[in-house]
Design an enzyme around this catalytic site. Structure first.
Site, PDB file in Angstrom:
ATOM      1  N   LYS A  16      12.477  -2.301  -9.022  1.00 54.38           N
ATOM      2  CA  LYS A  16      11.632  -3.438  -9.417  1.00 54.38           C
ATOM      3  C   LYS A  16      11.564  -4.491  -8.306  1.00 54.38           C
ATOM      4  O   LYS A  16      10.477  -4.866  -7.856  1.00 54.38           O
ATOM      5  CB  LYS A  16      12.178  -4.064 -10.717  1.00 54.38           C
ATOM      6  CG  LYS A  16      12.237  -3.054 -11.850  1.00 54.38           C
ATOM      7  CD  LYS A  16      12.931  -3.581 -13.066  1.00 54.38           C
ATOM      8  CE  LYS A  16      14.421  -3.766 -12.894  1.00 54.38           C
ATOM      9  NZ  LYS A  16      15.158  -2.486 -12.788  1.00 54.38           N
ATOM     10  N   THR A  17      12.727  -4.932  -7.862  1.00 60.38           N
ATOM     11  CA  THR A  17      12.737  -5.913  -6.769  1.00 60.38           C
ATOM     12  C   THR A  17      12.196  -5.264  -5.497  1.00 60.38           C
ATOM     13  O   THR A  17      11.472  -5.898  -4.724  1.00 60.38           O
ATOM     14  CB  THR A  17      14.163  -6.471  -6.560  1.00 60.38           C
ATOM     15  OG1 THR A  17      14.596  -7.068  -7.785  1.00 60.38           O
ATOM     16  CG2 THR A  17      14.198  -7.506  -5.472  1.00 60.38           C
ATOM     17  N   THR A  18      12.529  -3.989  -5.302  1.00 56.07           N
ATOM     18  CA  THR A  18      12.017  -3.259  -4.137  1.00 56.07           C
ATOM     19  C   THR A  18      10.488  -3.255  -4.133  1.00 56.07           C
ATOM     20  O   THR A  18       9.865  -3.445  -3.082  1.00 56.07           O
ATOM     21  CB  THR A  18      12.533  -1.803  -4.159  1.00 56.07           C
ATOM     22  OG1 THR A  18      13.939  -1.814  -4.370  1.00 56.07           O
ATOM     23  CG2 THR A  18      12.221  -1.084  -2.872  1.00 56.07           C
TER      24      THR A  18
ATOM     25  N   PHE B  97      24.366 -20.431 -10.989  1.00 55.84           N
ATOM     26  CA  PHE B  97      23.790 -19.893 -12.224  1.00 55.84           C
ATOM     27  C   PHE B  97      24.871 -19.082 -12.926  1.00 55.84           C
ATOM     28  O   PHE B  97      25.375 -18.111 -12.402  1.00 55.84           O
ATOM     29  CB  PHE B  97      22.595 -18.981 -11.887  1.00 55.84           C
ATOM     30  CG  PHE B  97      21.521 -19.051 -12.918  1.00 55.84           C
ATOM     31  CD1 PHE B  97      21.762 -18.637 -14.209  1.00 55.84           C
ATOM     32  CD2 PHE B  97      20.265 -19.529 -12.588  1.00 55.84           C
ATOM     33  CE1 PHE B  97      20.775 -18.705 -15.165  1.00 55.84           C
ATOM     34  CE2 PHE B  97      19.264 -19.605 -13.532  1.00 55.84           C
ATOM     35  CZ  PHE B  97      19.517 -19.193 -14.833  1.00 55.84           C
TER      36      PHE B  97
ATOM     37  N   ARG C  45       3.081  -6.121   2.272  1.00 54.58           N
ATOM     38  CA  ARG C  45       1.648  -5.834   2.306  1.00 54.58           C
ATOM     39  C   ARG C  45       0.833  -7.120   2.415  1.00 54.58           C
ATOM     40  O   ARG C  45      -0.137  -7.188   3.178  1.00 54.58           O
ATOM     41  CB  ARG C  45       1.274  -5.066   1.031  1.00 54.58           C
ATOM     42  CG  ARG C  45      -0.166  -4.663   0.983  1.00 54.58           C
ATOM     43  CD  ARG C  45      -0.431  -3.759  -0.202  1.00 54.58           C
ATOM     44  NE  ARG C  45       0.051  -2.410   0.037  1.00 54.58           N
ATOM     45  CZ  ARG C  45       0.294  -1.513  -0.920  1.00 54.58           C
ATOM     46  NH1 ARG C  45       0.129  -1.840  -2.192  1.00 54.58           N
ATOM     47  NH2 ARG C  45       0.693  -0.304  -0.623  1.00 54.58           N
TER      48      ARG C  45
ATOM     49  N   ASN D 130      14.536   0.001 -16.793  1.00 57.06           N
ATOM     50  CA  ASN D 130      15.969   0.129 -16.501  1.00 57.06           C
ATOM     51  C   ASN D 130      16.265   0.901 -15.214  1.00 57.06           C
ATOM     52  O   ASN D 130      17.418   1.121 -14.875  1.00 57.06           O
ATOM     53  CB  ASN D 130      16.689   0.787 -17.690  1.00 57.06           C
ATOM     54  CG  ASN D 130      16.290   2.250 -17.840  1.00 57.06           C
ATOM     55  OD1 ASN D 130      15.322   2.700 -17.221  1.00 57.06           O
ATOM     56  ND2 ASN D 130      17.023   2.990 -18.643  1.00 57.06           N
TER      57      ASN D 130
ATOM     58  N   GLU E 185      13.585 -11.505 -11.234  1.00 56.24           N
ATOM     59  CA  GLU E 185      14.509 -11.567 -12.389  1.00 56.24           C
ATOM     60  C   GLU E 185      14.213 -12.732 -13.343  1.00 56.24           C
ATOM     61  O   GLU E 185      15.096 -13.179 -14.071  1.00 56.24           O
ATOM     62  CB  GLU E 185      15.997 -11.630 -11.951  1.00 56.24           C
ATOM     63  CG  GLU E 185      16.374 -10.787 -10.759  1.00 56.24           C
ATOM     64  CD  GLU E 185      16.441  -9.279 -11.030  1.00 56.24           C
ATOM     65  OE1 GLU E 185      16.271  -8.877 -12.192  1.00 56.24           O
ATOM     66  OE2 GLU E 185      16.634  -8.525 -10.066  1.00 56.24           O
TER      67      GLU E 185
ATOM     68  N   LYS F 124      15.919   1.743 -10.931  1.00 57.69           N
ATOM     69  CA  LYS F 124      15.963   0.976  -9.681  1.00 57.69           C
ATOM     70  C   LYS F 124      14.595   0.958  -9.020  1.00 57.69           C
ATOM     71  O   LYS F 124      13.960   2.004  -8.904  1.00 57.69           O
ATOM     72  CB  LYS F 124      16.971   1.608  -8.728  1.00 57.69           C
ATOM     73  CG  LYS F 124      16.901   1.053  -7.313  1.00 57.69           C
ATOM     74  CD  LYS F 124      17.930   1.656  -6.428  1.00 57.69           C
ATOM     75  CE  LYS F 124      17.591   1.429  -4.957  1.00 57.69           C
ATOM     76  NZ  LYS F 124      17.458  -0.002  -4.608  1.00 57.69           N
TER      77      LYS F 124
ATOM     78  N   TRP G  59      24.916 -17.357 -15.839  1.00 55.88           N
ATOM     79  CA  TRP G  59      24.529 -16.140 -16.560  1.00 55.88           C
ATOM     80  C   TRP G  59      25.440 -15.863 -17.751  1.00 55.88           C
ATOM     81  O   TRP G  59      26.544 -15.384 -17.608  1.00 55.88           O
ATOM     82  CB  TRP G  59      24.536 -14.898 -15.653  1.00 55.88           C
ATOM     83  CG  TRP G  59      23.417 -14.886 -14.701  1.00 55.88           C
ATOM     84  CD1 TRP G  59      23.498 -15.054 -13.351  1.00 55.88           C
ATOM     85  CD2 TRP G  59      22.031 -14.699 -14.987  1.00 55.88           C
ATOM     86  NE1 TRP G  59      22.266 -14.991 -12.795  1.00 55.88           N
ATOM     87  CE2 TRP G  59      21.343 -14.768 -13.773  1.00 55.88           C
ATOM     88  CE3 TRP G  59      21.299 -14.484 -16.153  1.00 55.88           C
ATOM     89  CZ2 TRP G  59      19.967 -14.621 -13.678  1.00 55.88           C
ATOM     90  CZ3 TRP G  59      19.936 -14.335 -16.066  1.00 55.88           C
ATOM     91  CH2 TRP G  59      19.290 -14.405 -14.845  1.00 55.88           C
TER      92      TRP G  59
HETATM   93  P1  ATP Z   1      16.251  -2.969  -6.558  1.00 57.90           P
HETATM   94  O1  ATP Z   1      16.566  -4.383  -6.161  1.00 57.90           O
HETATM   95  O2  ATP Z   1      17.125  -2.022  -5.823  1.00 57.90           O
HETATM   96  O3  ATP Z   1      14.802  -2.646  -6.499  1.00 57.90           O
HETATM   97  P2  ATP Z   1      15.974  -3.394  -9.359  1.00 57.90           P
HETATM   98  O4  ATP Z   1      15.407  -4.729  -9.072  1.00 57.90           O
HETATM   99  O5  ATP Z   1      15.043  -2.383  -9.960  1.00 57.90           O
HETATM  100  O6  ATP Z   1      16.686  -2.805  -8.084  1.00 57.90           O
HETATM  101  P3  ATP Z   1      18.030  -4.619 -10.929  1.00 57.90           P
HETATM  102  O7  ATP Z   1      18.000  -4.529 -12.393  1.00 57.90           O
HETATM  103  O8  ATP Z   1      17.667  -5.902 -10.281  1.00 57.90           O
HETATM  104  O9  ATP Z   1      17.180  -3.434 -10.360  1.00 57.90           O
HETATM  105  O10 ATP Z   1      19.461  -4.147 -10.420  1.00 57.90           O
HETATM  106  C1  ATP Z   1      19.991  -4.518  -9.195  1.00 57.90           C
HETATM  107  C2  ATP Z   1      20.948  -3.510  -8.651  1.00 57.90           C
HETATM  108  O11 ATP Z   1      21.487  -2.658  -9.636  1.00 57.90           O
HETATM  109  C3  ATP Z   1      20.316  -2.582  -7.622  1.00 57.90           C
HETATM  110  O12 ATP Z   1      21.076  -2.651  -6.480  1.00 57.90           O
HETATM  111  C4  ATP Z   1      20.330  -1.224  -8.202  1.00 57.90           C
HETATM  112  O13 ATP Z   1      20.628  -0.136  -7.349  1.00 57.90           O
HETATM  113  C5  ATP Z   1      21.362  -1.311  -9.255  1.00 57.90           C
HETATM  114  N1  ATP Z   1      20.877  -0.483 -10.345  1.00 57.90           N
HETATM  115  C6  ATP Z   1      19.620  -0.432 -10.792  1.00 57.90           C
HETATM  116  N2  ATP Z   1      19.508   0.477 -11.783  1.00 57.90           N
HETATM  117  C7  ATP Z   1      20.733   0.986 -11.933  1.00 57.90           C
HETATM  118  C8  ATP Z   1      21.289   1.971 -12.783  1.00 57.90           C
HETATM  119  N3  ATP Z   1      20.512   2.568 -13.695  1.00 57.90           N
HETATM  120  N4  ATP Z   1      22.598   2.252 -12.682  1.00 57.90           N
HETATM  121  C9  ATP Z   1      23.378   1.621 -11.791  1.00 57.90           C
HETATM  122  N5  ATP Z   1      22.923   0.684 -10.943  1.00 57.90           N
HETATM  123  C10 ATP Z   1      21.620   0.374 -11.026  1.00 57.90           C
HETATM  124 MG    MG Z   2      16.028  -6.648  -9.234  1.00 50.17          MG
END
Ligand code: ATP
Ligand code: MG
Length: 205
Positions: A48-50, A99, A58, A44, A136, A46, A101
């Site tokens: 994962k995509t990063t 999509f 890399r 949960n 995702e 932030k 959702w």
């Molecule tokens: P990122 O793309 O920044 O690595 P993520 O892939 O880990 O994020 P997702 O679940 O895809 O997270 O969420 C996408 C967006 O939601 C991101 O821009 C992120 O900053 C935001 N987000 C992630 N976690 C939280 C949180 N706990 N509360 C609020 N916003 C969040």
């Molecule tokens: Mg993501």
């Protein structure tokens, strides 16, 4: 090996540590001789995509072909990673247009998820890529839009040596079991929650 001990590159266990950092110290063996992994980034927090974008960076540095297929619903506006990836020669394909959702009709969601997955499968089996990210994809499995067996058989039949990265919250038990490397990003603090701060350029978009 001790827990968390950094791993040496598999091909050169006795390679001397270079005094200066030369680019590309390890040659890239042919893909068939590499071990293709399934990596999963879930949780949960932030990042994962990063993390997946970091792997693309890399891999490109290794001279690999890489791509990201996104299941997310996106707007028309390109985000930093889309423009940055193009500069690197990495394809980022947003399949989310249209999509819905969690639309009123689960049948429609299923149909769209299947359509997106068919594109992913085609990319994976084209043999064009060394590393493919399915951003995702976890939701499609968690909500039952795609069957686990269907997804796993496509992944298992991929060209040898190809890495697959899957990101998203709610990774199912079956997916975690299937993955070779699974990391969970846990939220400790997020400025949205503490300060109501929205997405920042260069950080989120
Ligand atoms: P990122 O793309 O920044 O690595 P993520 O892939 O880990 O994020 P997702 O679940 O895809 O997270 O969420 C996408 C967006 O939601 C991101 O821009 C992120 O900053 C935001 N987000 C992630 N976690 C939280 C949180 N706990 N509360 C609020 N916003 C969040
Ligand atoms: Mg993501």
């Amino acid at each position: 090996m001790k827990e968390h001990e950094p791993m040496e590159a598999e091909r050169h266990p006795k390679a001397p540590v270079p005094k200066t950092r030369t680019p590309g110290p390890y040659p890239l063996p042919p893909r068939e001789r590499r071990t293709g992994l399934v990596l999963i980034y879930t949780g949960n927090g932030k990042g994962k995509t990063t993390a997946a974008l970091g792997l693309l960076l890399r891999a490109v540095g290794r001279g690999m072909q890489a791509a990201m297929y996104q299941f997310v619903k996106t707007t028309d506006v390109e985000r930093g990673e889309h423009v940055g990836a193009r500069r690197l020669g990495v394809e980022v394909v947003s399949m989310g247009a249209g999509f819905t959702w969690l639309s009123e009709s689960i049948e429609e969601d299923r149909r769209l998820a299947r359509e997106c997955w068919a594109r992913c499968a085609e990319a994976l089996h084209s043999g064009k890529y060394d590393l493919v990210v399915f951003d995702e994809l976890t939701y499609a499995l968690a909500y039952g839009w795609l069957d686990h067996d269907e997804v796993f058989s496509v992944l298992e039949a991929r060209p040898k040596g190809t890495h697959v990265v899957i990101t998203g919250r709610k990774a199912t038990e079956e997916l975690v079991e299937f993955g070779d490397l699974v990391s969970e990003v846990q939220e400790v603090k997020h400025p949205y929650r503490t300060r109501g701060l929205g997405a920042q350029p260069g950080i989120e978009l």
